[in-house]
Design an enzyme around this catalytic site. Structure first.
Site, short mmCIF file in Angstrom:
data_model
loop_
_atom_site.label_atom_id
_atom_site.label_comp_id
_atom_site.label_asym_id
_atom_site.label_seq_id
_atom_site.Cartn_x
_atom_site.Cartn_y
_atom_site.Cartn_z
CG HIS A 58 40.26 90.59 58.90
ND1 HIS A 58 40.35 91.86 59.42
CD2 HIS A 58 40.39 90.73 57.56
CE1 HIS A 58 40.51 92.73 58.43
NE2 HIS A 58 40.52 92.07 57.30
CD GLU A 60 41.56 89.86 64.12
OE1 GLU A 60 41.65 89.35 62.99
OE2 GLU A 60 42.00 90.99 64.38
CB CYS A 88 40.34 96.02 61.55
SG CYS A 88 39.07 94.83 61.09
CB CYS A 91 38.21 92.05 64.02
SG CYS A 91 38.54 91.23 62.43
#
Lengths: 150, 150
Positions: A58, A60, A88, A91
């Site tokens: 992801h 992040e 999410c 993260c």
């Protein structure tokens, strides 16, 4: 002459949106992020789960690892993460470990956002700002999923 | 001749413990993990947060990314992760994304384990087995923190 405030949350979120655009251009879910320390962008990343064949890649996670690498520190206690979509759980858990100073996100994620979890996940010292450039962030996501359906 | 069941959860957890020992040897919090598919270990990892200067470099994150890379698939739907300590929220979130088939862990983590969170984090299809080689796993962690205090 008026003093222009350049380094606003909107300014840095625009940079995160540029990252999201890069993701969109290569067929990834368009989420982008930048990490800022002392008004300087020290890391940029966009979602790369398909490109890297890694469901954990992801924006992040990539941005946080890059920022820690840049600083030579495990902790991002003086840093702000700008990300176009609400993080999410994974993260948010990562943001806890790095003791992020401030989180700014654009659109809420009503399906996968960490806010759906009843317990606090972020570090207690992390300041949170929601909804910066929310519409642009959401439009990008919607554009992507519409293109998949069509 | 008796048929010996080699590929038990205990067998693979011993392999995860070997990874945890490697972490201990280099001054990392001793947590180890292996990913198994069809009774074959396809990824091994230990905690490397200090070595990589990356607070997200938990054994599970490294093992999951390595396994996905090995398989050429974002999903670990036919895989079991053995890890010596209960995963944290970040790692449990990652295990959700990869749709892990089965999670086996050793010691519970009463301070940081995902089990402290009131909402479900793992994928609904993930089978969970707790407490395999719990004592050995916990002893390693305690040895590490005792050495830091002394």
């Amino acid at each position: 002459m008026a003093i222009v405030e350049v380094f606003t949350d909107e300014y840095f979120m625009r940079e995160a949106l540029k990252e999201a655009q890069k993701a969109l251009a290569i067929g990834e879910v368009p989420v982008g992020a930048v990490v800022v320390a002392n008004n300087r962008i020290i890391a940029r990343a966009h979602n790369q789960t398909e490109k890297l064949t890694d469901a954990t890649a992801h924006a992040e996670m990539l941005a946080v690892t890059a920022a820690a690498n840049f600083l030579g520190s495990k902790y991002l206690t003086e840093c702000t993460l700008y990300v176009t979509l609400e993080p999410c759980v994974m993260c948010a858990g990562a943001l806890h470990w790095v003791q992020l100073s401030k989180l700014v996100f654009g659109a809420s994620d009503v399906q996968r956002g960490y806010g759906l979890i009843k317990s606090p996940i972020l570090h207690s010292k992390t300041e949170i700002v929601r909804g910066v450039k929310e519409e642009e962030s959401r439009t990008l996501i919607n554009t992507f999923f519409k293109s998949i359906r069509d």
